[in-house]
Design an enzyme around this catalytic site. Structure first.
Site, short mmCIF file in Angstrom:
data_model
loop_
_atom_site.label_atom_id
_atom_site.label_comp_id
_atom_site.label_asym_id
_atom_site.label_seq_id
_atom_site.Cartn_x
_atom_site.Cartn_y
_atom_site.Cartn_z
N GLY A 198 64.96 -51.88 38.42
CA GLY A 198 64.35 -50.87 39.29
C GLY A 198 64.63 -51.12 40.75
O GLY A 198 64.66 -50.21 41.56
N GLY A 199 64.82 -52.40 41.09
CA GLY A 199 65.26 -52.77 42.43
C GLY A 199 64.33 -52.37 43.55
O GLY A 199 63.12 -52.17 43.37
N THR A 200 64.91 -52.25 44.74
CA THR A 200 64.15 -51.95 45.95
C THR A 200 63.34 -50.67 45.81
O THR A 200 62.15 -50.63 46.12
CB THR A 200 65.10 -51.84 47.16
N HIS A 202 68.53 -41.79 45.28
CA HIS A 202 69.21 -40.74 44.51
C HIS A 202 70.72 -40.77 44.72
O HIS A 202 71.48 -40.35 43.85
CB HIS A 202 68.63 -39.35 44.77
N HIS A 207 55.04 -15.50 46.04
CA HIS A 207 54.10 -15.39 47.16
C HIS A 207 52.69 -15.66 46.65
O HIS A 207 52.31 -15.13 45.61
CB HIS A 207 54.18 -13.99 47.78
#
Length: 462
Positions: A43-45, A315, A439
Site C-alpha cells: 500500500g506504500g505511502t 493514481h 439539478h
C-alpha cells in the site's frame, strides 16, 4: 547470497506502493507469474502515510468546522474540542480496513508476496532476505520520502515531516508550515480546523504554485477568511529552537515563531543504496529515468511511481504500474498524457484541475488563440446550500477544445471526473453544453460553465 533458481518469475517488483501493487495485480490478472517485494506494508505511502490518512484528518477537521458553524444552518450544536486519540483511531481504522482488503486482493491473485528489504542485484534479479529472486523483468517502484532543505534537520520533535504530523499526539497550538504546495496547504487546512494558529511559508509568489494562478488567488482569499496566515515570495534561510518552540528566519530577515515547524517541501525518490546505478540504470538527481512506456535504459528493467520524475500522485502510480504489466503481457500499451491526469488538493476549499493552465495555453497556442471563462459558484444552487464559494475556470483553444478545467470550492474534487473526460476526449464547449446535468448539484456548475462558454449562459450573466 543463496541463489534460489527454482522459480524464475515473469515479473519481480521491488516496492509495494501504488505503482508496484497495481502492476502486481494487473500482471497476475493477465497470467504473469509475479513476485512483489516490500520492506514495510503493501500500500506504500498513499495508504499508510499519504493520501488516505491525510484525507481522514481533513474530514475530521471538516466535521469540527461544521459543529462550530452549525447555527448558520439552523442547527444548534456545541463544539467541545478535538479528541486526538479518537481522531487517530478513526484514521487508523480507515487505513486498517483498506490494508486488509489489499492484502486479500494480493493473495487472491496469487501474487508471491515477499516481506523484506530488497536490492537490485542484476538486471534480472533482486536480493531479499538472503535469497536471490530471479525474474525475466524487474520493475522498480521504491517510492519516495519527505524531503528537507540543506541545513534543515527534521528531528521528529519540533521540526517534523508529514510522517510525524500524521501520528502527532496533540493539536499544536501554533505551527509554521514550510511549503505551500499540496502537502503544506492540506495540513494547514486540517490543523486550522482543529484549532491551531497556522502560518505557511512559501518561496514562490503563490500557494499551490503549479495550479492556474486564478485558483491560487481564490485559495489565498479563502485561507485569509479562515485566518490561515501565509508569507509568499521569500525563501527560507534557517530554523532554530527557542525556549518553547521553533523560530524560522527568511532570506529577507523576517522571523516567525511557533510550537512546531512542519517541513512540507516535497518528496524525494527512494533510490540510494539499492543497486540501481551499479546495474547501469540511468538516473538524474535520484530519480530513475524512463521513456513514455516506463522503460529504463536497461531492457529488462522498468520503473514507476514517485521513483520516476512524473506527477507524484497515487493514481499516476496505478496507471504507470498497469501500463507496465500490460506491456509485458503483450497488450498494446498507451503512453500516459500527464496533462490529462486529474489533480486535487483536499484543503478547505478544495482545488481541483485537469489539463493545462491559461498561462501554459497561451505559451503553446498564442495569447490571441486562448479563451478563458470563469463561472462563479454563487450561481450554483447546491453550492449556495453548502455555503461554499469558488469558481470553475475553463481554458479553451479559440473555436476548439477545452484544454484546461480549474475548480476551487468545497467538493470540487468530486467534479474532476467529468472534467477529465472533457479534457481527454477533447470536447468542444457546445458538445458539453448539450449534456443535461442534474439539478441541484455542484456538478451542474461544470455544465453551466460550458453553456456560458458555448455562448448560451443560463444562470450566469452574458
Amino acid at each position: 547470497m543463496a541463489n534460489d533458481a527454482s522459480t524464475v518469475f515473469d515479473l519481480v517488483i521491488l516496492g509495494g506502493g501504488s505503482g508496484g501493487y497495481a502492476a502486481a495485480l494487473r500482471g497476475a490478472q493477465l497470467g504473469l507469474n509475479v513476485a512483489l517485494i516490500e520492506k514495510d506494508k503493501v500500500g506504500g505511502t498513499c495508504l499508510h502515510k499519504g493520501c488516505i490518512p491525510t484525507k481522514a484528518l481533513l474530514h475530521a477537521g471538516e466535521i469540527a468546522d461544521q459543529a462550530r458553524e452549525s447555527e448558520q444552518f439552523g442547527v444548534k450544536a456545541t463544539f467541545e474540542g478535538i479528541d486526538v486519540p479518537a481522531v487517530l483511531k478513526y484514521k487508523d481504522d480507515v487505513i486498517s480496513g483498506l490494508y486488509k482488503g489489499l492484502q486479500g486482493l494480493i493473495a487472491s491473485r496469487k501474487v508471491t508476496y515477499i516481506e523484506g528489504e530488497g536490492r537490485l542485484s542484476s538486471p534480472t534479479s533482486v536480493d531479499v532476505n538472503g535469497q536471490r529472486v530471479q525474474g525475466r523483468h524487474v520493475l522498480l517502484a521504491t517510492g519516495s520520502v519527505p524531503k528537507s532543505l540543506p541545513g534543515l534537520e527534521i528531528d521528529g520533535n519540533r521540526i517534523i515531516s508529514s510522517d510525524h504530523a500524521l501520528v502527532l499526539d496533540r493539536v499544536p497550538q501554533s505551527a509554521i508550515i514550510l511549503g505551500g504546495g499540496v502537502i503544506g496547504v492540506e495540513f494547514a487546512s486540517a490543523w486550522k480546523s482543529f484549532g491551531s494558529d497556522v502560518t505557511i511559508i512559501e518561496g514562490m509568489k503563490h500557494l499551490v504554485p503549479v495550479e492556474d494562478e486564478n485558483s491560487s488567488k481564490l485559495l489565498e482569499r479563502a485561507f485569509r477568511k479562515r485566518g490561515i496566515k501565509f508569507n509568499l515570495g521569500t525563501f527560507f534561510q534557517k530554523a532554530e529552537y527557542t525556549q518553547n518552540g521553533v523560530k524560522v528566519t527568511l532570506a529577507d530577515g523576517k522571523e516567525f515563531e511557533a510550537e512546531v515547524l512542519l517541513v512540507a517541501v516535497g518528496r524525494g525518490p527512494v533510490s540510494q543504496g539499492l543497486g540501481y546505478e551499479e546495474q547501469g540504470v540511468a538516473m538524474d538527481r535520484g530519480y530513475v529515468l524512463v521513456d513514455e512506456y516506463m522503460r529504463t535504459n536497461v531492457p529488462t528493467i522498468s520503473a514507476v511511481g514517485d521513483l520516476v520524475p512524473t506527477l507524484q500522485l497515487a493514481h499516476v502510480g496505478f496507471a504507470e504500474g498497469i501500463l507496465v504489466a500490460e506491456r509485458l503481457a503483450g497488450l498494446k500499451a498507451v503512453p500516459i498524457d500527464y496533462d490529462g491526469v486529474p489533480r486535487v488538493t483536499y484543503c478547505h476549499p478544495e482545488v481541483a484541475s485537469v489539463g493545462i493552465t491559461e498561462a501554459k495555453a497561451k505559451e503553446i497556442y498564442g495569447a490571441d488563440k486562448v479563451v478563458a471563462l470563469k463561472y462563479n459558484l454563487a450561481g450554483n444552487g447546491r453550492s449556495k446550500i453548502l455555503k461554499t464559494a469558488g469558481e470553475i475556470k475553463l481554458v479553451q483553444v479559440k473555436d476548439g477544445a477545452v484544454v484546461g478545467v480549474h475548480m476551487v470550492g468545497d467538493r470540487m474534487g468530486e467534479q474532476v471526473g467529468e472534467a477529465q473526460l472533457i479534457y481527454n476526449w477533447e470536447a468542444l464547449p457546445a458538445e458539453v453544453a448539450q449534456l443535461i446535468h442534474a439539478h441541484p448539484t455542484q456538478n451542474e456548475a461544470l455544465g453551466e460553465a460550458h453553456l456560458a462558454l458555448a455562448g448560451k449562459p443560463l444562470h450566469a450573466h452574458d
